[in-house]
Scaffold this active site. Structure first.
Site, PDB file in Angstrom:
ATOM      1  N   ASP A 249      -3.883  -0.950   9.529  1.00 52.08           N
ATOM      2  CA  ASP A 249      -3.841  -1.002   8.064  1.00 52.08           C
ATOM      3  C   ASP A 249      -4.564  -2.218   7.480  1.00 52.08           C
ATOM      4  O   ASP A 249      -4.818  -2.268   6.272  1.00 52.08           O
ATOM      5  CB  ASP A 249      -2.392  -1.016   7.563  1.00 52.08           C
ATOM      6  CG  ASP A 249      -1.743   0.360   7.579  1.00 52.08           C
ATOM      7  OD1 ASP A 249      -2.485   1.360   7.630  1.00 52.08           O
ATOM      8  OD2 ASP A 249      -0.506   0.424   7.538  1.00 52.08           O
TER       9      ASP A 249
ATOM     10  N   LYS B 248       0.849  -1.196   0.000  1.00 51.95           N
ATOM     11  CA  LYS B 248       0.000   0.000   0.000  1.00 51.95           C
ATOM     12  C   LYS B 248       0.882   1.243   0.000  1.00 51.95           C
ATOM     13  O   LYS B 248       2.031   1.232   0.463  1.00 51.95           O
ATOM     14  CB  LYS B 248      -0.949   0.005   1.204  1.00 51.95           C
ATOM     15  CG  LYS B 248      -0.276   0.059   2.591  1.00 51.95           C
ATOM     16  CD  LYS B 248       0.050   1.452   3.068  1.00 51.95           C
ATOM     17  CE  LYS B 248       0.729   1.450   4.436  1.00 51.95           C
ATOM     18  NZ  LYS B 248       1.253   2.784   4.820  1.00 51.95           N
TER      19      LYS B 248
END
Length: 283
Positions: A137, A10
């Site tokens: 996350d 990410k």
């Protein structure tokens, strides 16, 4: 029974943390996206036995309960009373402790994979809620698409697909502890940006304005502890990136370019100066 799940890295196109909650966890206001730099997670389930085993192709990761993928398997086992031995093999391609969410993405891959292997039929929304018990996350990584992420990481609002762009990822030869960086934050001293401008740019699919309004407030913290991070950011800009910034708590820095020729020039220019350099696309 076994399955292999892709676990993409990410990037934070925008990151701000306006305050800490009473429990000490940060309030996040982020725009996150996934790229085609990815780990591959093979998950095997052996019915009737018990236990969790994690194997990796690197010596930099723990293979016990400190590993987020291990935690993901244990949580699903306990919540849904599944009697099975789980063997997890992680082929790492995402740098470790880099601000790219590799551990969280591996955990999300285990949640998705075991959901299929065990026929739990849980929605991504439920898996994301479970993922929050592992790391902030993980909910985003369950979806792995461009999103506006709020709260402690539990609010994941899908956004439009980003315009085509090339991304150069540069990781210096150092690791950054996320808990340490978060402990150094003085919210009132940080220069906070307005997320609305980049949200509007994404809605309009305006590449130029997306680049203009990108930002990561934690650069002010990590950059003070590790000046090399800001040096790499400046070099990426000098070599022709349309925008450059740190991802997460760092130390990885990424730059974006609209043309592959310019992105390749940045990659070649960084070789010899930066420890690891990758040329990737947004998913």
């Amino acid at each position: 029974m076994e399955i292999t799940e892709k676990a993409p890295a990410k990037l934070n196109l925008f990151l701000d943390t306006p305050f800490n909650h009473p429990d000490g966890l940060p309030e996040w206001n982020m725009i996150m996206t996934s790229v085609d730099l990815a780990d591959y997670v093979k998950i095997e389930s052996i019915p009737g036995k018990m236990g969790i085993k994690v194997r990796t192709n690197t010596g930099f990761l723990p293979n016990d309960s400190r590993n987020l993928a291990y935690q993901a398997a244990r949580i699903l086992q306990e919540k849904y009373h599944v009697r099975a031995k789980v063997i997890i093999e992680i082929r790492k391609h995402i740098p470790v402790a880099a601000g790219l969410g590799g551990g969280s993405s591996d955990a999300a891959a285990v949640l998705r994979g075991l959901n299929k292997l065990w026929n739990l039929e849980l929605s991504l929304e439920v898996l994301a809620k479970i993922g929050l018990e592992i790391d902030s996350d993980v909910p985003f990584c369950v979806y792995s698409r461009t999103a506006h992420v709020l709260g402690k990481g539990e609010k994941v609002i899908p956004l439009k697909k980003l315009p085509p762009m090339w991304v150069v990822i540069a990781k210096p030869k150092l690791s950054v502890s996320t808990p340490y960086i978060l402990s150094k934050i003085e919210h009132k001293e940080l220069q906070h940006s307005n997320i609305e401008s980049i949200l509007d740019a994404i809605e309009r699919e305006d590449y130029t304005d997306i680049c203009r309004y990108m930002g990561n407030v934690l650069e002010q913290v990590t950059g003070k502890e590790h000046p090399e991070v800001l040096k790499i950011k400046n070099r990426i800009k000098q070599y022709g990136a349309d925008a450059a910034q740190m991802s997460g708590t760092g130390p990885t820095v990424f730059g974006v370019a609209s043309k592959s020729s310019r992105a390749k020039h940045i990659v070649n220019s960084l070789k010899g100066f930066c420890h690891e350099v990758y040329l990737v696309r947004i998913l």
